[in-house]
Enzyme design. Structure first.
Site, PDB file in Angstrom:
ATOM      1  N   PRO A  89      93.121  10.524  13.365  1.00 24.48           N
ATOM      2  CA  PRO A  89      93.339  10.222  11.951  1.00 24.48           C
ATOM      3  C   PRO A  89      93.655  11.455  11.106  1.00 24.48           C
ATOM      4  O   PRO A  89      93.106  12.540  11.351  1.00 24.48           O
ATOM      5  CB  PRO A  89      92.011   9.593  11.500  1.00 24.48           C
ATOM      6  CG  PRO A  89      91.010  10.005  12.522  1.00 24.48           C
ATOM      7  CD  PRO A  89      91.761  10.164  13.806  1.00 24.48           C
ATOM      8  N   ASN A  90      94.521  11.246  10.147  1.00 23.94           N
ATOM      9  CA  ASN A  90      94.906  12.235   9.134  1.00 23.94           C
ATOM     10  C   ASN A  90      95.819  13.348   9.662  1.00 23.94           C
ATOM     11  O   ASN A  90      96.329  14.155   8.885  1.00 23.94           O
ATOM     12  CB  ASN A  90      93.665  12.851   8.447  1.00 23.94           C
ATOM     13  CG  ASN A  90      92.812  11.794   7.794  1.00 23.94           C
ATOM     14  OD1 ASN A  90      93.329  10.965   7.041  1.00 23.94           O
ATOM     15  ND2 ASN A  90      91.521  11.778   8.073  1.00 23.94           N
ATOM     16  N   ARG A  97      98.532  18.661   4.407  1.00 24.71           N
ATOM     17  CA  ARG A  97      97.095  18.500   4.328  1.00 24.71           C
ATOM     18  C   ARG A  97      96.389  19.848   4.506  1.00 24.71           C
ATOM     19  O   ARG A  97      96.483  20.459   5.562  1.00 24.71           O
ATOM     20  CB  ARG A  97      96.662  17.563   5.445  1.00 24.71           C
ATOM     21  CG  ARG A  97      95.194  17.402   5.601  1.00 24.71           C
ATOM     22  CD  ARG A  97      94.862  16.741   6.930  1.00 24.71           C
ATOM     23  NE  ARG A  97      93.427  16.556   7.023  1.00 24.71           N
ATOM     24  CZ  ARG A  97      92.764  16.420   8.152  1.00 24.71           C
ATOM     25  NH1 ARG A  97      93.412  16.408   9.290  1.00 24.71           N
ATOM     26  NH2 ARG A  97      91.463  16.288   8.141  1.00 24.71           N
ATOM     27  N   TYR A 110      94.748  23.923   8.259  1.00 22.34           N
ATOM     28  CA  TYR A 110      95.453  23.314   9.392  1.00 22.34           C
ATOM     29  C   TYR A 110      96.856  23.864   9.636  1.00 22.34           C
ATOM     30  O   TYR A 110      97.511  23.454  10.598  1.00 22.34           O
ATOM     31  CB  TYR A 110      95.495  21.791   9.206  1.00 22.34           C
ATOM     32  CG  TYR A 110      94.113  21.174   9.139  1.00 22.34           C
ATOM     33  CD1 TYR A 110      93.249  21.262  10.225  1.00 22.34           C
ATOM     34  CD2 TYR A 110      93.654  20.540   7.985  1.00 22.34           C
ATOM     35  CE1 TYR A 110      91.966  20.730  10.168  1.00 22.34           C
ATOM     36  CE2 TYR A 110      92.380  19.999   7.920  1.00 22.34           C
ATOM     37  CZ  TYR A 110      91.548  20.097   9.009  1.00 22.34           C
ATOM     38  OH  TYR A 110      90.279  19.570   8.960  1.00 22.34           O
ATOM     39  N   ASN A 137      93.252  15.207  20.139  1.00 26.48           N
ATOM     40  CA  ASN A 137      92.621  15.734  18.929  1.00 26.48           C
ATOM     41  C   ASN A 137      92.061  14.519  18.201  1.00 26.48           C
ATOM     42  O   ASN A 137      92.805  13.782  17.563  1.00 26.48           O
ATOM     43  CB  ASN A 137      93.625  16.471  18.037  1.00 26.48           C
ATOM     44  CG  ASN A 137      92.935  17.081  16.816  1.00 26.48           C
ATOM     45  OD1 ASN A 137      91.816  16.690  16.460  1.00 26.48           O
ATOM     46  ND2 ASN A 137      93.585  18.028  16.164  1.00 26.48           N
ATOM     47  N   ALA A 146      88.203  13.750  12.808  1.00 27.72           N
ATOM     48  CA  ALA A 146      86.780  13.659  12.472  1.00 27.72           C
ATOM     49  C   ALA A 146      86.004  12.745  13.416  1.00 27.72           C
ATOM     50  O   ALA A 146      84.775  12.841  13.497  1.00 27.72           O
ATOM     51  CB  ALA A 146      86.617  13.183  11.029  1.00 27.72           C
ATOM     52  N   GLU A 203      90.147  18.317  24.879  1.00 26.46           N
ATOM     53  CA  GLU A 203      90.049  18.129  23.424  1.00 26.46           C
ATOM     54  C   GLU A 203      90.608  19.364  22.717  1.00 26.46           C
ATOM     55  O   GLU A 203      90.310  20.497  23.105  1.00 26.46           O
ATOM     56  CB  GLU A 203      88.585  17.913  23.036  1.00 26.46           C
ATOM     57  CG  GLU A 203      88.378  17.716  21.539  1.00 26.46           C
ATOM     58  CD  GLU A 203      87.035  17.090  21.212  1.00 26.46           C
ATOM     59  OE1 GLU A 203      86.680  16.063  21.830  1.00 26.46           O
ATOM     60  OE2 GLU A 203      86.325  17.628  20.346  1.00 26.46           O
ATOM     61  N   HIS A 221      91.272  21.098  18.817  1.00 21.85           N
ATOM     62  CA  HIS A 221      91.143  21.132  17.356  1.00 21.85           C
ATOM     63  C   HIS A 221      91.966  22.303  16.841  1.00 21.85           C
ATOM     64  O   HIS A 221      91.872  23.414  17.384  1.00 21.85           O
ATOM     65  CB  HIS A 221      89.681  21.305  16.922  1.00 21.85           C
ATOM     66  CG  HIS A 221      88.838  20.134  17.288  1.00 21.85           C
ATOM     67  ND1 HIS A 221      88.824  18.973  16.552  1.00 21.85           N
ATOM     68  CD2 HIS A 221      88.005  19.936  18.334  1.00 21.85           C
ATOM     69  CE1 HIS A 221      88.014  18.103  17.134  1.00 21.85           C
ATOM     70  NE2 HIS A 221      87.504  18.667  18.219  1.00 21.85           N
ATOM     71  N   ARG A 226      82.945  25.886  10.737  1.00 26.13           N
ATOM     72  CA  ARG A 226      83.147  25.116   9.512  1.00 26.13           C
ATOM     73  C   ARG A 226      81.851  24.427   9.072  1.00 26.13           C
ATOM     74  O   ARG A 226      80.766  24.899   9.413  1.00 26.13           O
ATOM     75  CB  ARG A 226      84.307  24.127   9.735  1.00 26.13           C
ATOM     76  CG  ARG A 226      85.627  24.864  10.037  1.00 26.13           C
ATOM     77  CD  ARG A 226      86.796  23.917  10.098  1.00 26.13           C
ATOM     78  NE  ARG A 226      86.990  23.223   8.828  1.00 26.13           N
ATOM     79  CZ  ARG A 226      87.740  22.135   8.681  1.00 26.13           C
ATOM     80  NH1 ARG A 226      88.367  21.627   9.735  1.00 26.13           N
ATOM     81  NH2 ARG A 226      87.864  21.560   7.506  1.00 26.13           N
TER      82      ARG A 226
END
Ligand code: DQA
Length: 144
Positions: A9-10, A17, A22, A73, A76, A97, A99, A106
């Site tokens: 998502p996103n 964004r 990012y 990825n 969240a 995975e 990111h 963070r």
């Protein structure tokens, strides 16, 4: 060798964004970079982006039997989706995975990835190059 790249998502909003976190690259640009690396590695790669947990789970299930490995990825969802973690464990193919940001550096809620525990490995904080590194790692792992 067939590899599925799944963006959660996103991530469709990359480039607009929070670029300070990012980066400036759009998802289409990142996918193009992944495709170039895949051609060099002789890997057949397919990229998908899904905004919902169920769609990610269904895509992982579909990869079972169709793909040799996957790069995910989870956005969240990494921080709380036991359903995605279960799906990764269920499909029996290696999943790496990725990111873009360094989730360890963070907010507290991002420092845990429940999905990473089900993955073969994790790359975090190296920006878009993380996908290419994950692809290289998968190629090596799968050719052994
Ligand atoms: C992310 C990190 C997550 O915490 C966040 O929710 C994202 C992107 C990353 O690539 O850095 O959507 O997965």
């Amino acid at each position: 060798m067939r590899v599925l790249v799944l963006h959660g998502p996103n991530l469709n909003l990359l480039g607009e964004r929070e670029p300070e976190i990012y980066g400036m690259q759009t998802l289409a640009e990142i996918d193009a970079t992944i495709r170039t690396a895949a051609t060099e590695l002789s890997v057949d790669v397919r990229s998908e982006q899904h905004g919902s947990e169920g769609a990610i789970i269904e895509a992982l299930h579909a990869a079972r039997g169709n793909c040799d490995g996957a790069i995910l990825n989870p956005g969240a969802y990494a921080h709380y989706s036991y359903a995605i973690a279960d799906a990764i464990a269920a499909i029996g193919i290696p999943v790496i995975e990725v990111h873009l940001s360094n989730i360890a550096a963070r907010e507290a809620f991002r420092r845990t990835s429940v999905t990473a525990a089900a993955c073969r490995g994790t790359i975090s904080g190296l920006g878009a190059r993380g996908y290419v590194l994950a692809l290289r790692a998968l190629t090596e792992l799968l050719s052994k």
